[in-house]
Design an enzyme around this catalytic site. Structure first.
Site, mmCIF file in Angstrom:
data_model
loop_
_atom_site.group_PDB
_atom_site.id
_atom_site.type_symbol
_atom_site.label_atom_id
_atom_site.label_comp_id
_atom_site.label_asym_id
_atom_site.label_seq_id
_atom_site.Cartn_x
_atom_site.Cartn_y
_atom_site.Cartn_z
ATOM 1 N N THR A 127 0.286 19.449 -20.372
ATOM 2 C CA THR A 127 1.499 18.711 -20.412
ATOM 3 C C THR A 127 1.160 17.330 -21.018
ATOM 4 O O THR A 127 0.250 16.558 -20.578
ATOM 5 C CB THR A 127 2.196 18.641 -19.233
ATOM 6 O OG1 THR A 127 2.263 19.996 -18.905
ATOM 7 C CG2 THR A 127 3.356 17.837 -19.223
ATOM 8 N N ILE A 158 -0.889 16.440 -14.243
ATOM 9 C CA ILE A 158 -2.028 17.417 -14.179
ATOM 10 C C ILE A 158 -2.271 17.730 -12.756
ATOM 11 O O ILE A 158 -2.934 16.990 -11.911
ATOM 12 C CB ILE A 158 -3.084 16.981 -15.033
ATOM 13 C CG1 ILE A 158 -2.707 16.572 -16.415
ATOM 14 C CG2 ILE A 158 -4.522 18.083 -15.093
ATOM 15 C CD1 ILE A 158 -1.927 17.813 -17.046
ATOM 16 N N THR A 159 -2.052 18.801 -12.302
ATOM 17 C CA THR A 159 -2.611 19.160 -10.852
ATOM 18 C C THR A 159 -3.992 19.526 -10.924
ATOM 19 O O THR A 159 -4.673 19.976 -11.757
ATOM 20 C CB THR A 159 -1.828 20.768 -10.534
ATOM 21 O OG1 THR A 159 -0.333 20.659 -10.812
ATOM 22 C CG2 THR A 159 -2.189 21.156 -9.176
ATOM 23 N N ARG A 264 16.604 32.323 19.948
ATOM 24 C CA ARG A 264 17.703 31.286 20.029
ATOM 25 C C ARG A 264 18.963 31.862 20.426
ATOM 26 O O ARG A 264 19.463 32.719 19.949
ATOM 27 C CB ARG A 264 17.728 30.533 18.661
ATOM 28 C CG ARG A 264 18.938 29.761 18.526
ATOM 29 C CD ARG A 264 18.935 28.363 19.213
ATOM 30 N NE ARG A 264 19.947 27.429 19.063
ATOM 31 C CZ ARG A 264 20.404 26.421 19.714
ATOM 32 N NH1 ARG A 264 19.352 26.190 20.666
ATOM 33 N NH2 ARG A 264 21.334 25.472 19.523
ATOM 34 N N ILE A 333 19.224 29.270 9.612
ATOM 35 C CA ILE A 333 19.009 29.778 10.765
ATOM 36 C C ILE A 333 18.578 29.096 11.876
ATOM 37 O O ILE A 333 18.754 29.197 13.071
ATOM 38 C CB ILE A 333 18.065 31.006 10.328
ATOM 39 C CG1 ILE A 333 18.998 31.971 9.489
ATOM 40 C CG2 ILE A 333 17.693 31.967 11.597
ATOM 41 C CD1 ILE A 333 18.370 33.159 9.019
ATOM 42 N N GLU A 359 4.759 25.343 -14.380
ATOM 43 C CA GLU A 359 4.238 26.241 -15.388
ATOM 44 C C GLU A 359 5.455 27.100 -16.365
ATOM 45 O O GLU A 359 5.487 28.177 -16.368
ATOM 46 C CB GLU A 359 3.837 27.692 -14.165
ATOM 47 C CG GLU A 359 2.637 27.115 -13.457
ATOM 48 C CD GLU A 359 1.734 28.199 -13.639
ATOM 49 O OE1 GLU A 359 1.173 28.904 -14.458
ATOM 50 O OE2 GLU A 359 0.752 28.247 -12.433
ATOM 51 N N THR A 361 9.644 25.410 -17.030
ATOM 52 C CA THR A 361 11.031 25.386 -16.004
ATOM 53 C C THR A 361 11.511 27.075 -16.311
ATOM 54 O O THR A 361 11.031 27.750 -17.339
ATOM 55 C CB THR A 361 11.693 24.541 -16.714
ATOM 56 O OG1 THR A 361 12.248 24.974 -18.224
ATOM 57 C CG2 THR A 361 11.437 23.137 -16.807
ATOM 58 N N GLU A 363 14.424 27.610 -17.051
ATOM 59 C CA GLU A 363 15.096 27.648 -18.399
ATOM 60 C C GLU A 363 14.338 28.091 -19.643
ATOM 61 O O GLU A 363 14.917 28.951 -20.194
ATOM 62 C CB GLU A 363 15.718 26.363 -18.433
ATOM 63 C CG GLU A 363 16.825 25.903 -17.631
ATOM 64 C CD GLU A 363 16.446 25.464 -16.253
ATOM 65 O OE1 GLU A 363 15.304 24.944 -16.084
ATOM 66 O OE2 GLU A 363 17.025 25.694 -15.364
HETATM 67 S S1 MYA Z 1 0.999 23.960 -16.898
HETATM 68 C C1 MYA Z 1 2.332 23.470 -17.986
HETATM 69 C C2 MYA Z 1 3.440 24.482 -18.058
HETATM 70 N N1 MYA Z 1 4.145 24.389 -19.398
HETATM 71 C C3 MYA Z 1 4.853 25.235 -19.731
HETATM 72 O O1 MYA Z 1 4.614 26.406 -19.150
HETATM 73 C C4 MYA Z 1 5.488 24.905 -21.285
HETATM 74 C C5 MYA Z 1 6.666 25.997 -21.523
HETATM 75 N N2 MYA Z 1 6.690 26.099 -22.925
HETATM 76 C C6 MYA Z 1 6.336 27.175 -23.450
HETATM 77 O O2 MYA Z 1 6.008 28.103 -22.571
HETATM 78 C C7 MYA Z 1 6.408 27.245 -24.886
HETATM 79 O O3 MYA Z 1 6.321 26.106 -25.634
HETATM 80 C C8 MYA Z 1 7.563 28.238 -25.472
HETATM 81 C C9 MYA Z 1 7.037 28.355 -26.661
HETATM 82 C C10 MYA Z 1 8.102 29.472 -24.702
HETATM 83 C C11 MYA Z 1 8.948 26.975 -25.402
HETATM 84 N N3 MYA Z 1 0.944 35.283 -25.294
HETATM 85 O O4 MYA Z 1 6.975 30.281 -31.660
HETATM 86 P P1 MYA Z 1 6.352 30.201 -29.937
HETATM 87 C C12 MYA Z 1 2.338 32.752 -29.460
HETATM 88 C C13 MYA Z 1 0.329 35.144 -26.689
HETATM 89 O O5 MYA Z 1 7.127 30.959 -29.315
HETATM 90 P P2 MYA Z 1 7.521 27.782 -29.355
HETATM 91 C C14 MYA Z 1 1.743 23.564 -15.278
HETATM 92 O O6 MYA Z 1 2.869 23.332 -15.264
HETATM 93 C C15 MYA Z 1 3.383 33.203 -30.472
HETATM 94 O O7 MYA Z 1 3.184 34.651 -30.930
HETATM 95 N N4 MYA Z 1 0.892 34.603 -27.505
HETATM 96 O O8 MYA Z 1 6.382 28.724 -29.813
HETATM 97 C C16 MYA Z 1 0.878 23.847 -14.194
HETATM 98 C C17 MYA Z 1 3.250 32.217 -31.715
HETATM 99 O O9 MYA Z 1 1.980 32.946 -32.339
HETATM 100 P P3 MYA Z 1 2.046 32.985 -33.914
HETATM 101 C C18 MYA Z 1 1.841 33.917 -27.449
HETATM 102 O O10 MYA Z 1 8.670 27.921 -30.063
HETATM 103 C C19 MYA Z 1 0.932 23.194 -12.938
HETATM 104 C C20 MYA Z 1 2.940 31.261 -31.003
HETATM 105 O O11 MYA Z 1 2.280 31.480 -29.656
HETATM 106 C C21 MYA Z 1 2.542 33.797 -26.242
HETATM 107 O O12 MYA Z 1 6.797 26.310 -29.392
HETATM 108 C C22 MYA Z 1 0.129 23.629 -11.849
HETATM 109 C C23 MYA Z 1 3.740 30.005 -30.956
HETATM 110 O O13 MYA Z 1 5.020 30.912 -30.328
HETATM 111 C C24 MYA Z 1 2.027 34.792 -24.987
HETATM 112 N N5 MYA Z 1 2.531 34.733 -23.989
HETATM 113 O O14 MYA Z 1 7.952 27.942 -27.738
HETATM 114 C C25 MYA Z 1 0.320 24.934 -11.229
HETATM 115 N N6 MYA Z 1 3.640 33.177 -26.197
HETATM 116 O O15 MYA Z 1 2.172 31.590 -34.530
HETATM 117 C C26 MYA Z 1 -0.475 25.315 -10.403
HETATM 118 C C27 MYA Z 1 3.641 32.533 -27.535
HETATM 119 O O16 MYA Z 1 0.497 33.735 -34.094
HETATM 120 C C28 MYA Z 1 0.389 26.589 -9.800
HETATM 121 N N7 MYA Z 1 2.699 33.184 -28.245
HETATM 122 O O17 MYA Z 1 3.232 33.847 -34.295
HETATM 123 C C29 MYA Z 1 -0.149 27.052 -8.804
HETATM 124 C C30 MYA Z 1 1.111 28.196 -8.331
HETATM 125 C C31 MYA Z 1 0.961 28.826 -7.114
HETATM 126 C C32 MYA Z 1 1.705 28.146 -5.808
HETATM 127 C C33 MYA Z 1 2.566 27.474 -5.823
HETATM 128 C C34 MYA Z 1 3.049 26.947 -4.641
HETATM 129 C C35 MYA Z 1 4.175 25.958 -4.379
#
Ligand code: MYA
Length: 380
Positions: A127, A158-159, A264, A333, A359, A361, A363
Protein backbone atom coordinates in the site's frame (compact mmCIF):
# COMPACT_ATOMS: atom_id res chain seq x y z
CA UNK A 1 -19.38 -36.21 -1.02
CA UNK A 2 -17.58 -37.44 2.10
CA UNK A 3 -18.33 -36.36 5.63
CA UNK A 4 -16.93 -32.94 6.54
CA UNK A 5 -14.38 -33.81 9.19
CA UNK A 6 -10.99 -32.57 10.36
CA UNK A 7 -8.10 -35.06 10.60
CA UNK A 8 -6.68 -36.16 13.94
CA UNK A 9 -3.62 -33.93 13.39
CA UNK A 10 -5.81 -30.92 12.61
CA UNK A 11 -7.86 -31.52 15.77
CA UNK A 12 -4.64 -31.74 17.77
CA UNK A 13 -3.43 -28.48 16.27
CA UNK A 14 -6.70 -26.82 17.28
CA UNK A 15 -6.45 -28.17 20.83
CA UNK A 16 -2.85 -27.03 21.14
CA UNK A 17 -3.71 -23.55 19.84
CA UNK A 18 -6.79 -23.34 22.09
CA UNK A 19 -4.82 -24.31 25.22
CA UNK A 20 -2.15 -21.79 24.36
CA UNK A 21 -4.70 -19.04 23.78
CA UNK A 22 -6.56 -19.84 27.01
CA UNK A 23 -3.40 -19.95 29.12
CA UNK A 24 -1.10 -17.40 27.50
CA UNK A 25 -3.17 -14.95 25.47
CA UNK A 26 -6.62 -14.43 26.99
CA UNK A 27 -5.21 -13.40 30.39
CA UNK A 28 -3.21 -10.57 28.77
CA UNK A 29 -5.45 -9.63 25.81
CA UNK A 30 -6.81 -6.55 27.56
CA UNK A 31 -3.27 -5.45 28.51
CA UNK A 32 -2.15 -5.90 24.88
CA UNK A 33 -5.01 -3.61 23.82
CA UNK A 34 -4.34 -0.98 26.49
CA UNK A 35 -0.56 -0.92 26.16
CA UNK A 36 -0.81 -1.17 22.35
CA UNK A 37 1.93 -3.79 22.24
CA UNK A 38 2.27 -7.56 21.94
CA UNK A 39 4.92 -8.55 24.51
CA UNK A 40 8.19 -9.91 23.03
CA UNK A 41 7.79 -12.88 25.32
CA UNK A 42 4.48 -13.82 23.67
CA UNK A 43 5.99 -13.50 20.19
CA UNK A 44 8.83 -15.78 21.31
CA UNK A 45 6.39 -18.42 22.61
CA UNK A 46 4.33 -18.24 19.39
CA UNK A 47 7.55 -18.90 17.46
CA UNK A 48 8.71 -21.74 19.71
CA UNK A 49 5.40 -23.57 19.31
CA UNK A 50 5.56 -23.22 15.52
CA UNK A 51 2.52 -20.94 15.18
CA UNK A 52 4.42 -18.41 13.06
CA UNK A 53 4.98 -20.90 10.24
CA UNK A 54 2.21 -23.42 10.71
CA UNK A 55 1.10 -23.36 7.06
CA UNK A 56 4.48 -23.83 5.36
CA UNK A 57 6.04 -27.21 4.48
CA UNK A 58 8.39 -28.70 7.05
CA UNK A 59 11.33 -28.46 4.62
CA UNK A 60 11.02 -24.67 4.91
CA UNK A 61 10.83 -24.63 8.69
CA UNK A 62 7.05 -24.73 8.85
CA UNK A 63 4.49 -27.01 10.47
CA UNK A 64 3.28 -28.58 7.21
CA UNK A 65 -0.38 -27.88 8.02
CA UNK A 66 -1.23 -25.96 4.85
CA UNK A 67 -4.03 -23.44 4.58
CA UNK A 68 -6.58 -25.56 6.46
CA UNK A 69 -4.21 -25.74 9.45
CA UNK A 70 -3.48 -22.05 9.19
CA UNK A 71 -7.20 -21.25 9.29
CA UNK A 72 -7.71 -23.52 12.32
CA UNK A 73 -4.89 -21.77 14.16
CA UNK A 74 -6.06 -18.26 13.22
CA UNK A 75 -9.58 -19.06 14.38
CA UNK A 76 -8.19 -19.92 17.80
CA UNK A 77 -5.83 -16.92 17.96
CA UNK A 78 -8.66 -14.52 17.12
CA UNK A 79 -10.80 -15.99 19.90
CA UNK A 80 -8.22 -14.67 22.33
CA UNK A 81 -6.81 -11.55 20.71
CA UNK A 82 -7.38 -10.07 17.27
CA UNK A 83 -4.18 -7.99 17.54
CA UNK A 84 -2.19 -11.20 17.87
CA UNK A 85 -4.08 -12.77 14.94
CA UNK A 86 -3.25 -9.68 12.86
CA UNK A 87 0.44 -9.86 13.82
CA UNK A 88 0.54 -13.52 12.74
CA UNK A 89 -1.47 -12.88 9.56
CA UNK A 90 0.73 -10.04 8.31
CA UNK A 91 3.87 -12.03 9.13
CA UNK A 92 2.85 -15.40 7.74
CA UNK A 93 -0.03 -15.35 5.28
CA UNK A 94 1.10 -12.29 3.34
CA UNK A 95 4.65 -11.21 4.37
CA UNK A 96 6.38 -14.61 4.26
CA UNK A 97 3.91 -16.10 1.79
CA UNK A 98 5.18 -13.87 -1.05
CA UNK A 99 8.53 -15.67 -0.73
CA UNK A 100 6.87 -19.08 -0.48
CA UNK A 101 4.67 -18.50 -3.54
CA UNK A 102 7.12 -16.60 -5.71
CA UNK A 103 10.64 -17.12 -4.39
CA UNK A 104 13.35 -19.44 -5.73
CA UNK A 105 14.93 -22.20 -3.64
CA UNK A 106 17.82 -19.98 -2.45
CA UNK A 107 15.46 -17.20 -1.36
CA UNK A 108 13.28 -19.72 0.46
CA UNK A 109 16.25 -21.18 2.35
CA UNK A 110 17.67 -17.76 3.19
CA UNK A 111 14.48 -15.86 4.05
CA UNK A 112 11.46 -18.14 4.32
CA UNK A 113 13.05 -20.62 6.74
CA UNK A 114 13.86 -18.05 9.48
CA UNK A 115 10.43 -16.45 8.96
CA UNK A 116 8.60 -19.78 9.21
CA UNK A 117 10.55 -20.66 12.36
CA UNK A 118 9.64 -17.26 13.80
CA UNK A 119 13.30 -16.32 14.24
CA UNK A 120 12.54 -13.31 12.03
CA UNK A 121 9.34 -11.31 11.66
CA UNK A 122 7.82 -10.48 8.28
CA UNK A 123 5.59 -7.84 6.69
CA UNK A 124 3.94 -7.14 3.33
CA UNK A 125 4.67 -3.73 1.80
CA UNK A 126 2.22 -2.94 -0.99
CA UNK A 127 0.00 0.00 0.00
CA UNK A 128 0.97 3.61 -0.81
CA UNK A 129 -0.78 6.98 -0.73
CA UNK A 130 -2.03 6.58 -4.33
CA UNK A 131 -2.12 2.78 -4.24
CA UNK A 132 -4.68 1.68 -1.65
CA UNK A 133 -7.61 0.08 -3.46
CA UNK A 134 -5.80 0.98 -6.72
CA UNK A 135 -2.88 -1.22 -5.75
CA UNK A 136 -1.47 -1.43 -9.29
CA UNK A 137 -0.63 2.28 -9.07
CA UNK A 138 2.56 1.66 -7.06
CA UNK A 139 5.00 4.60 -7.31
CA UNK A 140 7.88 3.24 -5.22
CA UNK A 141 10.76 2.72 -7.64
CA UNK A 142 13.41 0.04 -7.90
CA UNK A 143 16.33 0.83 -10.22
CA UNK A 144 19.11 -1.58 -11.05
CA UNK A 145 22.58 -0.17 -10.31
CA UNK A 146 25.25 -2.75 -11.09
CA UNK A 147 24.59 -5.74 -8.87
CA UNK A 148 22.07 -3.95 -6.68
CA UNK A 149 18.50 -2.69 -6.79
CA UNK A 150 18.05 0.77 -5.32
CA UNK A 151 14.59 1.31 -3.82
CA UNK A 152 13.01 4.72 -3.21
CA UNK A 153 9.47 5.56 -2.14
CA UNK A 154 6.96 5.53 0.72
CA UNK A 155 4.65 2.75 1.87
CA UNK A 156 1.66 3.34 4.14
CA UNK A 157 -0.37 1.30 6.64
CA UNK A 158 2.17 -1.50 6.89
CA UNK A 159 1.18 -4.00 9.57
CA UNK A 160 4.33 -5.11 11.49
CA UNK A 161 6.22 -2.37 9.56
CA UNK A 162 8.05 -1.11 12.64
CA UNK A 163 8.91 -4.53 14.05
CA UNK A 164 9.70 -6.62 10.95
CA UNK A 165 13.13 -8.02 10.07
CA UNK A 166 12.36 -9.14 6.52
CA UNK A 167 9.72 -7.53 4.29
CA UNK A 168 8.22 -8.26 0.89
CA UNK A 169 8.14 -5.05 -1.09
CA UNK A 170 6.31 -4.20 -4.32
CA UNK A 171 8.03 -1.53 -6.40
CA UNK A 172 7.99 -0.34 -10.01
CA UNK A 173 10.90 -1.21 -12.32
CA UNK A 174 11.25 -0.51 -16.05
CA UNK A 175 9.23 -3.67 -16.67
CA UNK A 176 6.30 -2.99 -14.30
CA UNK A 177 5.46 -3.81 -10.69
CA UNK A 178 7.99 -6.26 -9.23
CA UNK A 179 8.41 -8.00 -5.88
CA UNK A 180 11.53 -7.82 -3.71
CA UNK A 181 12.69 -9.20 -0.40
CA UNK A 182 14.31 -6.56 1.83
CA UNK A 183 16.09 -6.88 5.16
CA UNK A 184 14.99 -4.02 7.37
CA UNK A 185 18.44 -3.39 8.84
CA UNK A 186 19.43 -1.99 5.45
CA UNK A 187 20.40 1.70 5.63
CA UNK A 188 17.54 3.84 4.32
CA UNK A 189 14.72 1.63 5.59
CA UNK A 190 12.88 4.03 7.91
CA UNK A 191 9.61 3.15 9.67
CA UNK A 192 7.48 6.05 10.91
CA UNK A 193 5.79 6.14 14.34
CA UNK A 194 3.00 3.61 15.06
CA UNK A 195 -0.44 4.71 13.82
CA UNK A 196 -3.07 5.44 16.51
CA UNK A 197 -5.97 3.13 15.70
CA UNK A 198 -9.56 2.40 16.80
CA UNK A 199 -8.88 -1.30 17.31
CA UNK A 200 -6.30 -4.07 16.92
CA UNK A 201 -4.18 -1.67 18.95
CA UNK A 202 -1.60 -4.31 19.88
CA UNK A 203 -0.78 -4.77 16.20
CA UNK A 204 1.80 -2.24 15.00
CA UNK A 205 1.04 -0.24 11.84
CA UNK A 206 3.59 2.13 10.32
CA UNK A 207 4.44 4.17 7.25
CA UNK A 208 7.83 3.18 5.82
CA UNK A 209 10.20 5.35 3.85
CA UNK A 210 12.65 3.69 1.48
CA UNK A 211 15.50 6.14 1.05
CA UNK A 212 18.02 4.68 -1.40
CA UNK A 213 17.68 1.21 0.11
CA UNK A 214 20.20 -1.02 -1.67
CA UNK A 215 19.54 -4.72 -1.93
CA UNK A 216 21.32 -7.47 -3.90
CA UNK A 217 20.19 -8.06 -7.48
CA UNK A 218 19.13 -11.61 -6.53
CA UNK A 219 16.49 -10.28 -4.09
CA UNK A 220 14.01 -9.81 -6.91
CA UNK A 221 11.22 -12.33 -6.26
CA UNK A 222 9.92 -14.10 -9.36
CA UNK A 223 9.89 -12.42 -12.77
CA UNK A 224 10.67 -8.72 -13.16
CA UNK A 225 7.37 -6.96 -13.95
CA UNK A 226 5.12 -9.80 -12.69
CA UNK A 227 5.00 -8.72 -9.05
CA UNK A 228 1.42 -7.44 -9.11
CA UNK A 229 0.08 -10.89 -9.96
CA UNK A 230 2.16 -12.33 -7.12
CA UNK A 231 0.68 -9.72 -4.74
CA UNK A 232 -2.84 -10.69 -5.80
CA UNK A 233 -2.10 -14.42 -5.45
CA UNK A 234 -0.73 -13.80 -1.98
CA UNK A 235 -3.85 -11.89 -1.03
CA UNK A 236 -5.97 -14.90 -2.08
CA UNK A 237 -4.46 -16.69 0.92
CA UNK A 238 -4.49 -13.60 3.14
CA UNK A 239 -8.20 -12.92 2.60
CA UNK A 240 -9.08 -16.50 3.36
CA UNK A 241 -7.08 -16.44 6.60
CA UNK A 242 -8.74 -13.17 7.54
CA UNK A 243 -12.10 -14.92 7.15
CA UNK A 244 -10.90 -17.66 9.52
CA UNK A 245 -9.93 -15.05 12.13
CA UNK A 246 -13.39 -13.45 11.81
CA UNK A 247 -14.92 -16.91 12.27
CA UNK A 248 -12.95 -17.56 15.48
CA UNK A 249 -13.85 -14.18 16.97
CA UNK A 250 -17.50 -14.80 16.07
CA UNK A 251 -17.52 -18.18 17.83
CA UNK A 252 -16.06 -16.59 20.95
CA UNK A 253 -18.66 -13.83 20.91
CA UNK A 254 -21.51 -16.33 20.50
CA UNK A 255 -20.28 -18.45 23.42
CA UNK A 256 -19.89 -15.39 25.65
CA UNK A 257 -23.35 -14.13 24.63
CA UNK A 258 -25.04 -17.48 25.34
CA UNK A 259 -23.38 -17.70 28.77
CA UNK A 260 -24.40 -14.15 29.60
CA UNK A 261 -27.97 -14.57 28.34
CA UNK A 262 -28.42 -17.63 30.57
CA UNK A 263 -27.06 -15.92 33.64
CA UNK A 264 -28.47 -12.37 33.32
CA UNK A 265 -31.88 -11.99 34.95
CA UNK A 266 -34.59 -9.43 34.14
CA UNK A 267 -38.32 -9.64 34.84
CA UNK A 268 -37.53 -12.57 37.21
CA UNK A 269 -36.06 -14.81 34.55
CA UNK A 270 -32.89 -15.20 32.56
CA UNK A 271 -32.92 -13.08 29.41
CA UNK A 272 -32.30 -16.24 27.33
CA UNK A 273 -36.05 -16.89 27.66
CA UNK A 274 -36.87 -13.81 25.62
CA UNK A 275 -37.44 -14.24 21.92
CA UNK A 276 -35.69 -10.93 21.20
CA UNK A 277 -32.48 -12.41 22.61
CA UNK A 278 -33.08 -15.83 21.03
CA UNK A 279 -33.48 -14.27 17.58
CA UNK A 280 -30.08 -12.59 17.91
CA UNK A 281 -28.48 -15.86 19.04
CA UNK A 282 -30.17 -17.64 16.12
CA UNK A 283 -28.82 -15.17 13.58
CA UNK A 284 -25.34 -15.28 15.13
CA UNK A 285 -25.33 -19.11 15.00
CA UNK A 286 -26.53 -19.19 11.39
CA UNK A 287 -23.90 -16.71 10.25
CA UNK A 288 -21.20 -18.75 11.99
CA UNK A 289 -22.33 -21.95 10.28
CA UNK A 290 -22.19 -20.20 6.90
CA UNK A 291 -18.77 -18.67 7.67
CA UNK A 292 -17.31 -21.99 8.78
CA UNK A 293 -18.63 -23.77 5.70
CA UNK A 294 -17.16 -21.16 3.37
CA UNK A 295 -13.78 -20.89 5.11
CA UNK A 296 -12.99 -24.61 5.14
CA UNK A 297 -14.44 -25.43 1.73
CA UNK A 298 -12.21 -22.70 0.29
CA UNK A 299 -9.18 -23.69 2.38
CA UNK A 300 -9.45 -27.31 1.18
CA UNK A 301 -9.58 -26.05 -2.43
CA UNK A 302 -6.58 -23.80 -1.76
CA UNK A 303 -4.54 -26.75 -0.49
CA UNK A 304 -5.60 -28.69 -3.62
CA UNK A 305 -4.04 -25.79 -5.58
CA UNK A 306 -7.33 -24.74 -7.15
CA UNK A 307 -7.94 -21.12 -8.14
CA UNK A 308 -9.77 -19.58 -5.17
CA UNK A 309 -9.55 -15.87 -6.08
CA UNK A 310 -13.31 -15.45 -6.26
CA UNK A 311 -14.06 -17.66 -3.26
CA UNK A 312 -11.47 -16.04 -1.02
CA UNK A 313 -12.90 -12.61 -1.91
CA UNK A 314 -16.34 -13.98 -0.96
CA UNK A 315 -14.97 -15.38 2.31
CA UNK A 316 -13.36 -12.05 3.18
CA UNK A 317 -16.52 -10.10 2.32
CA UNK A 318 -18.98 -12.38 4.08
CA UNK A 319 -16.93 -13.15 7.19
CA UNK A 320 -15.94 -9.55 7.91
CA UNK A 321 -19.53 -8.31 7.46
CA UNK A 322 -20.79 -11.19 9.62
CA UNK A 323 -18.32 -10.55 12.42
CA UNK A 324 -19.36 -6.89 12.53
CA UNK A 325 -22.99 -7.94 12.86
CA UNK A 326 -22.19 -10.58 15.48
CA UNK A 327 -20.06 -8.15 17.53
CA UNK A 328 -22.93 -5.67 17.43
CA UNK A 329 -25.41 -8.30 18.65
CA UNK A 330 -22.98 -9.38 21.37
CA UNK A 331 -22.82 -5.80 22.68
CA UNK A 332 -26.63 -5.57 22.56
CA UNK A 333 -27.14 -8.85 24.45
CA UNK A 334 -24.63 -7.78 27.10
CA UNK A 335 -26.25 -4.33 27.42
CA UNK A 336 -24.21 -1.92 29.56
CA UNK A 337 -21.68 -4.64 30.28
CA UNK A 338 -21.09 -5.00 26.53
CA UNK A 339 -20.06 -1.35 26.46
CA UNK A 340 -17.82 -1.63 29.49
CA UNK A 341 -14.09 -2.30 29.32
CA UNK A 342 -14.55 -4.87 32.11
CA UNK A 343 -15.49 -7.47 29.49
CA UNK A 344 -13.75 -8.27 26.17
CA UNK A 345 -16.92 -7.60 24.12
CA UNK A 346 -16.22 -3.91 23.46
CA UNK A 347 -12.67 -4.80 22.37
CA UNK A 348 -13.99 -7.31 19.83
CA UNK A 349 -16.44 -4.64 18.63
CA UNK A 350 -13.56 -2.22 17.96
CA UNK A 351 -11.19 -4.88 16.61
CA UNK A 352 -13.79 -6.23 14.20
CA UNK A 353 -14.19 -3.08 12.09
CA UNK A 354 -10.82 -3.14 10.31
CA UNK A 355 -11.64 -6.44 8.62
CA UNK A 356 -13.98 -4.68 6.20
CA UNK A 357 -11.07 -2.42 5.19
CA UNK A 358 -7.70 -4.17 5.13
CA UNK A 359 -6.56 -6.83 2.66
CA UNK A 360 -8.75 -4.97 0.13
CA UNK A 361 -11.93 -3.12 1.11
CA UNK A 362 -15.19 -5.03 0.90
CA UNK A 363 -16.15 -2.84 -2.04
CA UNK A 364 -13.01 -4.11 -3.86
CA UNK A 365 -13.99 -7.71 -2.95
CA UNK A 366 -17.40 -7.16 -4.58
CA UNK A 367 -15.61 -5.85 -7.67
CA UNK A 368 -13.41 -8.97 -7.84
CA UNK A 369 -16.39 -11.32 -7.29
CA UNK A 370 -18.49 -9.60 -9.97
CA UNK A 371 -15.57 -9.43 -12.43
CA UNK A 372 -15.08 -13.21 -12.18
CA UNK A 373 -18.84 -13.88 -12.32
CA UNK A 374 -19.06 -11.88 -15.55
CA UNK A 375 -16.01 -13.64 -17.01
CA UNK A 376 -17.53 -17.04 -16.23
CA UNK A 377 -21.01 -16.04 -17.46
CA UNK A 378 -22.32 -16.50 -13.93
CA UNK A 379 -21.26 -20.17 -13.74
CA UNK A 380 -20.10 -21.10 -10.24
S1 MYA B 1 -2.43 -5.53 2.20
C1 MYA B 1 -3.03 -4.45 0.99
C2 MYA B 1 -4.36 -4.79 0.54
N1 MYA B 1 -4.65 -4.16 -0.69
C3 MYA B 1 -5.49 -4.71 -1.51
O1 MYA B 1 -6.08 -5.75 -1.28
C4 MYA B 1 -5.67 -4.00 -2.78
C5 MYA B 1 -7.03 -4.05 -3.34
N2 MYA B 1 -6.95 -3.96 -4.77
C6 MYA B 1 -6.93 -5.08 -5.55
O2 MYA B 1 -7.14 -6.19 -5.09
C7 MYA B 1 -6.62 -4.87 -7.00
O3 MYA B 1 -5.91 -3.70 -7.24
C8 MYA B 1 -7.81 -4.89 -7.94
C9 MYA B 1 -7.14 -5.12 -9.28
C10 MYA B 1 -8.72 -6.06 -7.72
C11 MYA B 1 -8.60 -3.61 -7.83
N3 MYA B 1 -4.39 -14.18 -8.94
O4 MYA B 1 -6.56 -5.92 -14.36
P1 MYA B 1 -6.52 -6.40 -12.92
C12 MYA B 1 -3.86 -10.48 -12.46
C13 MYA B 1 -3.59 -14.14 -10.03
O5 MYA B 1 -7.76 -6.99 -12.36
P2 MYA B 1 -6.71 -3.88 -11.53
C14 MYA B 1 -3.26 -5.20 3.62
O6 MYA B 1 -4.17 -4.45 3.72
C15 MYA B 1 -4.81 -10.27 -13.61
O7 MYA B 1 -5.11 -11.47 -14.30
N4 MYA B 1 -3.57 -13.10 -10.87
O8 MYA B 1 -5.97 -5.21 -12.00
C16 MYA B 1 -2.75 -6.01 4.75
C17 MYA B 1 -3.99 -9.36 -14.47
O9 MYA B 1 -2.95 -10.12 -15.10
P3 MYA B 1 -2.58 -9.97 -16.63
C18 MYA B 1 -4.37 -12.06 -10.61
O10 MYA B 1 -7.81 -3.50 -12.44
C19 MYA B 1 -2.96 -5.52 6.12
C20 MYA B 1 -3.30 -8.46 -13.45
O11 MYA B 1 -3.25 -9.21 -12.25
C21 MYA B 1 -5.23 -12.03 -9.50
O12 MYA B 1 -5.64 -2.92 -11.23
C22 MYA B 1 -2.48 -6.53 7.12
C23 MYA B 1 -4.01 -7.14 -13.24
O13 MYA B 1 -5.33 -7.44 -12.79
C24 MYA B 1 -5.21 -13.15 -8.64
N5 MYA B 1 -5.97 -13.19 -7.56
O14 MYA B 1 -7.50 -4.26 -10.19
C25 MYA B 1 -3.34 -7.65 7.24
N6 MYA B 1 -5.88 -10.86 -9.49
O15 MYA B 1 -2.11 -8.55 -16.78
C26 MYA B 1 -3.08 -8.66 8.29
C27 MYA B 1 -5.48 -10.17 -10.58
O16 MYA B 1 -1.50 -10.98 -16.89
C28 MYA B 1 -4.25 -9.48 8.28
N7 MYA B 1 -4.56 -10.90 -11.23
O17 MYA B 1 -3.85 -10.25 -17.36
C29 MYA B 1 -4.40 -10.59 9.15
C30 MYA B 1 -5.83 -10.92 9.22
C31 MYA B 1 -6.23 -11.72 10.34
C32 MYA B 1 -6.84 -11.20 11.51
C33 MYA B 1 -7.66 -10.08 11.58
C34 MYA B 1 -8.17 -9.79 12.92
C35 MYA B 1 -8.60 -8.40 13.14
Amino acid sequence: MHEFQFTEEQNMLREMARDFVNNEIKPIASKIDQEEKIPDDLKKKLAELGFLGVAFPEEYGGGGFGEVGYCIMQEEMARGCMSTATFIGAHQSIGANVIYLGGNEEQKQKYLVPLAKGEKIGAFCLTEAQAGSDSFNVKTKAVLDGNEWVINGEKLWITNGGIADIVSVFARTEKGVSAFVVETNNPGFQPGPPEKKMGIKGSTTNAITFDNVRIPKENLIGTDGRGFILAMKTLDAGRLGLGAACLGASKELLELSVQYAKQRKQFDQSISHFQAIQFMLAEMSTLIFAMESMVYRTAVDYDLKKDVSQKSAMVKLFCSESLDKIADYAVQIHGGMGYSRELPIERFYRDSRINRIFEGTNEIQKGIIAHIALKKNGKM
